[in-house]
Structure formats: C-alpha cells, structure tokens
Design an enzyme around this catalytic site. Structure first.
Site, short mmCIF file in Angstrom:
data_model
loop_
_atom_site.label_atom_id
_atom_site.label_comp_id
_atom_site.label_asym_id
_atom_site.label_seq_id
_atom_site.Cartn_x
_atom_site.Cartn_y
_atom_site.Cartn_z
N ASP A 95 1.16 49.49 20.08
CA ASP A 95 0.42 49.06 21.31
C ASP A 95 -1.05 49.05 20.91
O ASP A 95 -1.76 49.63 20.07
CB ASP A 95 0.44 50.62 22.29
CG ASP A 95 -0.25 50.20 23.70
OD1 ASP A 95 0.78 49.64 24.37
OD2 ASP A 95 -1.34 50.37 23.73
N LEU A 96 -1.44 47.66 21.64
CA LEU A 96 -2.95 47.42 21.07
C LEU A 96 -3.93 48.41 21.81
O LEU A 96 -3.74 49.05 22.83
CB LEU A 96 -3.35 45.95 21.58
CG LEU A 96 -2.65 44.76 21.09
CD1 LEU A 96 -3.08 43.60 21.67
CD2 LEU A 96 -3.16 44.71 19.47
N ASP A 117 0.33 44.78 26.32
CA ASP A 117 -0.13 44.71 24.93
C ASP A 117 0.97 45.54 23.94
O ASP A 117 0.36 46.15 22.94
CB ASP A 117 -1.33 45.29 24.77
CG ASP A 117 -1.66 46.59 25.38
OD1 ASP A 117 -0.45 47.11 26.03
OD2 ASP A 117 -2.55 47.19 25.45
#
Lengths: 557, 149
Positions: A429-430, A472
C-alpha cells in the site's frame, strides 16, 4: 410444296444435278455413237457393197474381155461361151449397183446407170458378133463390127475404171469424213463433259451453299452470339422447314431456356458474391476451384491468385496439421461447423474465422468438391479479448487485477500444496498517495500509480505476478522462492525503487510503500488466508511507521 | 481376179510361144517376093524396119503425108516368106497381131487379097498403096521397092 423440305431431299437434289450432268454426257455419247452407227451402217449396207461390187464387176469385165480375146484369137467357141456366161454375173452386179446407188448417191447414179447401159449394149453386140466370127473362124469377116466392139470395150473398160476409182474415192471420202466426225465428236464430248461438269459444280455448290452451308452458318453465328452473351433473334420459320431450320429453332428455344436459368444463376451468384462471409469451393484434390468477393476482400488475394492454389496455403501455419486432419475428414464425408480457425491472407497475418465446411457430391455419389464457409471474427475476437482484459487486468496500469491475481494465487496455492515448493505473497500500500493525489490531481495520481506499477514489475521476475488490487493497493505473488531471505531481498529492492523520487508536474515527489509479506507454509489452506495474513502484515508495517515491510508471523494474529 | 490373171498370163505365154517357134517354121528363100508400090510413088528403096512398121500399121503415112494403104497378099507361096523376112515373125503371129489389133479396136486391119494379080491390080490403081508379090507377077503398073536390110 417445297421439294427441298429436308436434308435428304437436298442431298438428293445435289445428287440429281450430278446425275443429270451424267445423263447429259451419256445422251451426248449416245448421239455420237448413233451418228457413228449410222455411218457404219451406211458404209456396211451401201458403200462397201457398192465398192466391192464395182471392183468385182470390173474384174469380171476384164476376165470376160480376156475370154473373148482368147476365144477370138484361138478360134475357140468355148472361150466365147465362157465369156458370155460371165455376163450372168456382171449384169446382176451392175443392176445391184444401180439399185444401191439409186437412193444414196445422186452423183454416182448417172455414171453407173450409163455404165450398165453401155455394158448391155456392148454385150448384145459382143455376144452376137464374137460368136459368129468364131463360128466362121474368120474374124475379119466382121471387121467393122469387131473393130467397133473393140472401141466399145476399151471405152467400157475406161468407164469401169473411172467408176471403180470414184467408188474408191467414195470409200476414202467416207473414212475421211468419219475421221473428221470422230474428231468433232471427241471435241463435242469434251465440251459437253466440261459444260456438264461446270454446271454440276455451280449448281451443286449453289444448292449446298443456299440450302446447307448458309443455314448452318447462321446457326454458328447464333452460337457465337450466344457465347458472347448477346440476345439471339428467333429464327424465321417457314412451312416445311428442314432439319437445319428445326435445329435453329431448337437452339433458339434452348438459349431462351438457358437464359431463364442463367438469370437464376446470376441471382445466386449475386447473392454469393454479396454475402459477407467467405465462400470457397474446393476441388476433390483440395485446390481452390472458385471463390466469392468476400473471400477476396478477406484474404486480399485476386481471384486468379487464389484459383488453383492448394487450400492448405491459406491457413495459418500453426494450423496446417489440424487442417490436414480436418480435410481428410471432409473427403470421408464429415461436416465441420463453426470452428475457430485462422486463415492467412496476402500479408501473411492470421485472420480469425469461424470455419464451416461440407462435401459436395455429384448425382452419382462421386465427390464433386468441398464447400468452405468462413466468417471473419477479427472484431469479435478483439472485443472478446478486450472484455477478457478488462475482466482480468487493471486498465490504468495494465497489471492483473484482483480477479486474475486471486486466480493465479489459487493455482499457486494448489501447486505449492501439491509439489511442496515455497512461494510468497506481498501486500503493498502506497504511503502518502492521497496527499499527492489531492495536490496534483487524479491524472498525476494515475501517472504515479503507473510509475509504481512499472517499477514493481522491474523489480520482480517475469514468472512473478504484480497486481493492482485497487486504489493504491498492490499485491505481488512470488511463485517460487528459495527461502525467506530471498523475499526480504526483493522487499528491500521494492522499498528502494519506490523510494526513488517521482517527477510530477516538475516537482520531485517521494512516495513510500508499506509491504506485508506472507510466506507459504503447510498450515495455509487457502488463498484468502494468505491474503488476510499479508494484509495484516501490511497494516502492521503501516502501524510501525510506513515505508517498510513486515514479514507475517503467526504471532501477529 | 485370179481367174483373170491366169487367163491373161495364158494369153501372154501363147503369144510368146508363137513368136519363138514362128521363124523356124516359116523359113523360106528370101527372094521369092518383092515389095511393090504404085508406079507413081517416088519410093525406090526402103529399110526393112520401116517396112515392118508400115505393115504393122504403126506408120500410117508416106513422107509426103499421103495415107499408106497396106495390102496383105495371102498368096501362100510368098506370105510366109514375106512375114519372116520383113516382119521377123511367123505368118501365124502376124495373123494374131492383126486379129488383136482388130479385137482391141486399135485400128482396121489391112486389106487382104488372095492372089498376086489382085494385088498388082489394086496397087496399080491406088497411089498410096504398098504390098508384096511374086517377082514374076510384077507389071508396069507397079514399082518394085528394094529392101535394105
């Protein structure tokens, strides 16, 4: 009634002309022969007997004279009697000559008549005085009479000679005339023959031309016109028309019927040529017999290039073995319906088609050919591929989406369970993506996501799967790993590469990423468990300050 | 035709036979006759050949153009002699010749007299005549013509 009503009559007419010509020649020959016969008959009945009698009479007269002379000189009565006896032969001969000459020779008639009279006068005196002189044994006792008789006899001999000469001339003249007549007859017969022959040639040619050749020529013109597709006028029929005219009418009728059929065929051809699907008709040896327009448009070949070509050559190379087995089936009467296949056109690119084929048979059951239909499914296939892409891939990054990822994960799980090899699942996950998105907009956010996806793909092996699960969030499936260390090394590389700045709208932006890693183990029974574990590890990484990776351990549960 | 030829051939053979045997049969003294002409005739001699032609009537006129009148003397004593001497043929042949001439109408045969006297009388009366007689029968009315052999 037309006498040339049929071909038999026409042939008979030609034959009759030739026969008439022959008849004319025969009649001319008969006339010539009759002329010759008349001459020969005349010569046989008149001239030759006249001549021979004249010669005989002359020789008898000479003999008689000799007898008289001998009798008188020797004084022998017997000789004189013998001479007198000869009169019995000479007088009838002269009479016969007079009769013969009477009718036929006006010029000789007076001569022979006077000869006979002269002889008779001579004989009357001779028979009297010669006998008396001999009886008296004194020739000089009748010197005047005997002298007179001598003169008469000399004159008579001269006249006989003259007549004999004229008879000889007559015979010569007869033969000469006959020679001339024969020459004339020869020329005459030659002229008659040539004229008859010419007349026969002209008439027979004219008849044959008018009655046979010209009508047949008209039929040939009709056939030629028909062959060129022109409209044929109905032949004029007359009463009593012959077989040629009937043939012309029948031909015209046939062309009319064929024209009707041809309209239907054109109609069918039109349909076939305008149908959207490709139609190819094959010969039994699998060479192309004919095609429609759709085939030409599909393959970008000309009709000439296609016709005669082996059907295998228009199939994609990869399918040729399948095609061979299929066509063996066609030859045995099997039918194929709507299978997917690939044609190969002029540019040698594969063209996807729905292919159907069925054999064609002659009425006697022999194989006539194979009819092959093909629908171009390029667009359909493209649409289908698109749908398939959309169903399994992320449109923005081109990475497998959640569906495909879970599919592959499931497969990997079952394979790992079966073969016992080790794999790892990364849940990513960004960090700080939302602020970037808010600041630079969705396009910049999308761009950042694409860049992240590219960097992730660069980091892993081709056999590994990088997937965007949504927003994301990403996931990576390392299908085979040796140990946890390899996993850590890859995770470290990911942190490294994502940690490098992104150039967005001229600004260098730094993004972080939180990674939860779940290694496969014997306890793991499902993909969902793996995902859940990795997710948990990822949240742990977030919780521990982001931009790091956490290896899931059962203690975290 | 053949018959006629045979007859003619027979006649010719007969004439040749007569011609061949004649002189032998009529051989007599040469001087038992003399040629005589009319006393007014200028002729005194004559060649035998000319005499033969005259008696065979192949020459029918004297040099002055007057007709020759031939007289045959049938006096048997001199007839044969004359025939042999002048005509070089037998009297029989001469007879046949005269008969043939008559038969063939070639000309009238010469006058024939039986005795010397008749001959002398005839010659003495006819100027153009010629004949032959025994030498002893010659008179002044006639003139003897010598024969040159």
């Amino acid at each position: 009634m037309n006498i040339l009503c049929n071909i038999r009559c026409k042939i008979w007419a030609c034959g009759s002309v030739a026969f008439l010509s022959y008849l004319a020649i025969t009649l001319a020959t008969a006339w010539v022969n009759s002329e010759t016969q008349i001459f020969i008959t005349h010569a046989q009945r008149i001239d030759l007997p006249l001549f021979s009698k004249g010669v005989l009479a002359n020789s008898l007269l000479n003999a008689q004279n000799q007898e008289y002379e001998n009798g008188l000189l020797a004084g022998e009565q017997g000789e004189v009697h013998q001479a007198n006896m000869l009169h019995n032969q000479i007088a009838p001969l002269l009479d016969e000559m007079v009769q013969l000459v009477d009718v036929n020779h006006n010029d000789l008639h007076p001569s022979i008549l006077s000869l006979r009279d002269e002889y008779n006068n001579y004989y009357v005196m001779a028979s009297q005085y010669y006998l008396e002189a001999v009886q008296k044994n004194d020739i000089f006792a009748f010197r005047n009479e005997i002298h007179q008789l001598g003169k008469l006899q000399a004159s008579l001999s001269a006249d006989f000679k003259e007549v004999a000469g004229r008879l000889q001339e007559m015979i010569n003249e007869d033969f000469e005339k006959n020679k001339q007549r024969i020459e004339f007859h020869t020329r005459f017969l030659a002229i008659v023959f040539i004229l008859s022959f010419l007349v026969a040639i002209v008439v027979v040619n004219w008849l044959a031309n008018r009655e046979i050749i010209v009508p047949l020529g008209k039929i040939k013109m009709m056939i030629d016109d028909f062959g060129r597709g022109r409209t044929i006028e109905k032949p004029q029929s007359s009463r009593g028309g012959d077989e040629i005219q009937e043939l012309a009418s029948s031909f015209w009728q046939m062309t009319s019927d064929i024209q009707l059929i041809t309209v239907s065929r054109n109609y069918v051809d039109n349909i076939i040529n305008n149908m959207s699907d490709s139609l190819i008709v094959l010969n039994p040896d699998l060479t192309i017999q004919t095609t429609n327009h759709a085939t030409l448009n599909l393959l970008h070949f000309s009709k000439e290039e296609l016709e005669g070509r082996h059907f295998r050559t228009i199939f994609s190379h990869a399918e040729k073995a399948i095609v061979d087995s299929l066509f063996h089936g066609f030859l045995e009467g099997k039918v194929v319906t709507n299978i997917e296949a690939f044609y190969t056109g002029y540019d040698e690119l594969p063209i996807p088609v729905y292919f159907s084929a069925s054999p064609l048979y002659f009425p006697d059951g022999a194989l006539q050919g194979i009819s092959c239909m093909a629908s171009d499914i390029s667009e359909l296939k493209e649409q289908r591929d698109n749908l398939e892409f959309l169903a399994n891939f992320d449109k923005l990054t081109g990475l497998p989406n959640r569906n495909l990822f879970f599919d592959r994960l499931t497969v990997t799980v079952s394979e790992a369970r079966r073969y016992g090899h080790l794999f790892a699942l990364f849940y990513l996950d960004l960090d700080n993506f939302k602020p970037l998105n808010d600041k630079y907009g969705h396009a910049a956010g999308d761009h950042a996501l694409q860049e992240v996806a590219r960097r992730l793909q660069e980091t892993v092996r081709d056999s590994d799967t990088v997937s965007r699960l949504g927003g994301d969030e990403f996931a990576i499936l390392l299908s085979r790993i040796k140990d946890a260390g390899e996993t850590i090394m890859i995770a470290t590389k990911i942190l490294d590469i994502i940690g490098k700045p992104f150039l967005i709208q001229g600004d260098q932006c730094i993004l972080g990423i939180s990674i939860g890693i779940c290694l496969s183990s014997t306890e793991i029974t499902s993909a969902d468990d793996l995902v859940k574990n990795a997710d948990m590890a990822m949240y742990a990484a977030k919780a521990q300050g982001r931009n790091r990776f956490i290896l899931f351990s059962p203690e975290q549960v | 035709m053949m018959l006629t030829l045979k007859k003619r051939t027979g006649g010719l053979i007969l004439a040749l036979w007569l011609f061949a045997v004649g002189p032998a049969a009529g051989a007599t003294a040469q001087d038992d006759f003399v040629l005589v002409v009319n006393s007014e005739n200028d002729l005194t001699t004559i060649n035998r050949k000319d005499a033969e032609l005259i008696f065979l009537k192949k020459q029918r006129s004297w040099p002055d153009g007057k007709n020759i009148s031939v007289v045959i003397n049938e006096n048997p004593r001199i007839y044969d002699s004359f025939s042999h001497t002048v005509l070089r043929r037998s009297s029989q042949q001469f007879l046949v010749f005269r008969k043939q001439m008559l038969f063939r109408g070639q000309g009238m045969p010469p006058l024939t007299l039986k005795t010397d006297q008749d001959v002398v009388a005839f010659v003495g009366e006819h100027i153009g005549s010629i004949s032959y007689v025994s030498p002893d029968a010659v008179t002044l009315a006639v003139k003897v013509v010598s024969i040159l052999q």
